[in-house]
Design a protein around this motif. Sequence first.
Motif, PDB file in Angstrom:
ATOM      1  N   ASN A  59       0.996  -1.112  -0.084  1.00 53.42           N
ATOM      2  CA  ASN A  59       0.069   0.068  -0.106  1.00 53.42           C
ATOM      3  C   ASN A  59       0.958   1.362   0.118  1.00 53.42           C
ATOM      4  N   ALA A  60       1.933   1.290  -0.865  1.00 59.25           N
ATOM      5  CA  ALA A  60       2.781   2.179  -0.723  1.00 59.25           C
ATOM      6  C   ALA A  60       3.101   2.518  -2.477  1.00 59.25           C
ATOM      7  N   TYR A  61       4.104   3.585  -2.402  1.00 62.53           N
ATOM      8  CA  TYR A  61       4.559   3.785  -3.869  1.00 62.53           C
ATOM      9  C   TYR A  61       6.177   3.998  -3.755  1.00 62.53           C
ATOM     10  N   LEU A  62       6.770   4.091  -4.990  1.00 64.96           N
ATOM     11  CA  LEU A  62       8.186   4.272  -4.859  1.00 64.96           C
ATOM     12  C   LEU A  62       8.538   5.893  -4.621  1.00 64.96           C
ATOM     13  N   ALA A  63       9.325   6.134  -3.762  1.00 61.78           N
ATOM     14  CA  ALA A  63       9.407   7.341  -3.147  1.00 61.78           C
ATOM     15  C   ALA A  63       9.195   8.566  -4.224  1.00 61.78           C
ATOM     16  N   THR A  64       8.650   9.416  -3.782  1.00 64.59           N
ATOM     17  CA  THR A  64       8.773  10.821  -4.388  1.00 64.59           C
ATOM     18  C   THR A  64       9.541  11.855  -3.754  1.00 64.59           C
ATOM     19  N   VAL A  65      10.513  12.277  -4.065  1.00 64.61           N
ATOM     20  CA  VAL A  65      11.413  13.195  -3.415  1.00 64.61           C
ATOM     21  C   VAL A  65      11.164  14.674  -4.054  1.00 64.61           C
ATOM     22  N   GLU A  66      10.438  15.414  -3.138  1.00 65.08           N
ATOM     23  CA  GLU A  66       9.968  16.831  -3.575  1.00 65.08           C
ATOM     24  C   GLU A  66      10.603  18.043  -2.887  1.00 65.08           C
ATOM     25  N   THR A  67      11.482  17.950  -1.948  1.00 71.38           N
ATOM     26  CA  THR A  67      12.038  19.057  -1.265  1.00 71.38           C
ATOM     27  C   THR A  67      13.469  18.781  -1.048  1.00 71.38           C
ATOM     28  N   GLU A  84      24.286  -0.358   0.527  1.00 70.74           N
ATOM     29  CA  GLU A  84      23.963  -0.431  -0.973  1.00 70.74           C
ATOM     30  C   GLU A  84      24.318   0.781  -1.531  1.00 70.74           C
ATOM     31  N   SER A  85      24.597   1.046  -2.817  1.00 69.06           N
ATOM     32  CA  SER A  85      24.932   2.236  -3.358  1.00 69.06           C
ATOM     33  C   SER A  85      23.832   2.719  -4.413  1.00 69.06           C
ATOM     34  N   TYR A  86      22.880   1.891  -4.595  1.00 67.67           N
ATOM     35  CA  TYR A  86      21.961   2.332  -5.672  1.00 67.67           C
ATOM     36  C   TYR A  86      20.514   1.900  -5.034  1.00 67.67           C
ATOM     37  N   PHE A  87      19.649   3.083  -5.261  1.00 65.74           N
ATOM     38  CA  PHE A  87      18.155   2.881  -4.944  1.00 65.74           C
ATOM     39  C   PHE A  87      17.531   3.472  -5.945  1.00 65.74           C
ATOM     40  N   TRP A  88      16.242   2.649  -6.427  1.00 67.86           N
ATOM     41  CA  TRP A  88      15.196   3.281  -7.110  1.00 67.86           C
ATOM     42  C   TRP A  88      14.227   4.116  -6.364  1.00 67.86           C
ATOM     43  N   ILE A  89      13.887   5.213  -7.052  1.00 68.74           N
ATOM     44  CA  ILE A  89      12.794   6.052  -6.430  1.00 68.74           C
ATOM     45  C   ILE A  89      11.724   5.983  -7.647  1.00 68.74           C
ATOM     46  N   GLY A  90      10.691   6.911  -7.451  1.00 69.92           N
ATOM     47  CA  GLY A  90       9.663   6.709  -8.428  1.00 69.92           C
ATOM     48  C   GLY A  90       9.542   7.581  -9.661  1.00 69.92           C
ATOM     49  N   GLY A  91      10.591   8.167  -9.852  1.00 69.67           N
ATOM     50  CA  GLY A  91      10.562   9.223 -10.988  1.00 69.67           C
ATOM     51  C   GLY A  91      10.825   8.369 -12.621  1.00 69.67           C
ATOM     52  N   LYS A  96       7.426   9.785 -22.123  1.00 65.84           N
ATOM     53  CA  LYS A  96       7.967  10.725 -23.124  1.00 65.84           C
ATOM     54  C   LYS A  96       9.270  10.745 -22.637  1.00 65.84           C
ATOM     55  N   VAL A  97      10.400  10.662 -23.651  1.00 67.74           N
ATOM     56  CA  VAL A  97      11.594  10.813 -23.311  1.00 67.74           C
ATOM     57  C   VAL A  97      11.974  12.316 -22.891  1.00 67.74           C
ATOM     58  N   GLY A  98      12.660  12.265 -21.980  1.00 67.95           N
ATOM     59  CA  GLY A  98      13.078  13.568 -21.106  1.00 67.95           C
ATOM     60  C   GLY A  98      12.062  14.064 -20.310  1.00 67.95           C
ATOM     61  N   ASP A  99      10.848  13.928 -20.265  1.00 63.82           N
ATOM     62  CA  ASP A  99       9.677  14.261 -19.687  1.00 63.82           C
ATOM     63  C   ASP A  99       9.616  13.582 -18.291  1.00 63.82           C
ATOM     64  N   TRP A 100      10.600  14.024 -16.912  1.00 61.81           N
ATOM     65  CA  TRP A 100      10.473  13.410 -15.887  1.00 61.81           C
ATOM     66  C   TRP A 100       9.183  13.484 -15.339  1.00 61.81           C
ATOM     67  N   ILE A 101       8.528  12.419 -14.625  1.00 66.58           N
ATOM     68  CA  ILE A 101       7.305  12.573 -13.866  1.00 66.58           C
ATOM     69  C   ILE A 101       7.433  11.573 -12.768  1.00 66.58           C
ATOM     70  N   TRP A 102       6.500  11.695 -11.685  1.00 65.02           N
ATOM     71  CA  TRP A 102       6.516  10.634 -10.579  1.00 65.02           C
ATOM     72  C   TRP A 102       5.470   9.737 -10.814  1.00 65.02           C
ATOM     73  N   GLU A 103       5.915   8.434 -10.951  1.00 61.78           N
ATOM     74  CA  GLU A 103       5.104   7.342 -11.115  1.00 61.78           C
ATOM     75  C   GLU A 103       3.652   7.226 -10.269  1.00 61.78           C
ATOM     76  N   SER A 104       3.672   7.790  -9.049  1.00 64.72           N
ATOM     77  CA  SER A 104       2.567   7.485  -8.175  1.00 64.72           C
ATOM     78  C   SER A 104       1.469   8.774  -8.326  1.00 64.72           C
ATOM     79  N   THR A 105       1.915   9.801  -9.084  1.00 67.68           N
ATOM     80  CA  THR A 105       0.968  11.008  -9.256  1.00 67.68           C
ATOM     81  C   THR A 105       0.753  11.369 -10.691  1.00 67.68           C
ATOM     82  N   ASN A 106       1.801  10.838 -11.514  1.00 71.92           N
ATOM     83  CA  ASN A 106       1.892  11.370 -13.024  1.00 71.92           C
ATOM     84  C   ASN A 106       2.178  12.887 -13.083  1.00 71.92           C
TER      85      ASN A 106
END
Length: 157
Positions: A59-67, A84-91, A96-106
């Motif tokens: 009941n969660a989502y890949l992290a959105t880092v907004e601040t 660990e040195s690498y961690f996925w987040i939700g972007g 669309k190539v180059g158009d970075w969005i958060w997966e949880s909110t689009n």
Amino acid sequence: MMHFKTPVLDFCIVFSFVAVGFAESMCNYPWIKFSGHCYMFGVDKKTWFESKVACNTKNAYLATVETPKENDWIIQQLFALSKESYFWIGGNTLRKVGDWIWESTNEKIGYTFFHPTEPNDPTKERCLFYFLHDKKAYYWGDGACRGKLGYICEKIK
């Protein structure tokens, strides 16, 4: 008999109050609370897509880092909690190539913390991750979504 019941009842009321207050103010292990959200740092390596599913099943989502404050806190946790040195987040730029969005909110990503050399391969590396640069500092980078990394889940408390 009456003298015995009163202390037991008082103890139960106090205990119940403390237990409820504690549960409301904390995230359950392995989740860590920050600014009204709970975060979990997964060290079992998964693709970006598998990480997204792993978070969703909790009941969660890949992290959105907004601040910057949230970013700084996450980086502190990465140094403290993991080797660990690498961690996925939700972007991602999957739509669309180059158009970075958060997966949880689009929603379009506003605040960013990319390393100066990132993003560096917009057509092949379309998912966002933290990486440890020179064992000194974490930054964001673009990566191939099928790579297997740790991941960070987030949910609202």
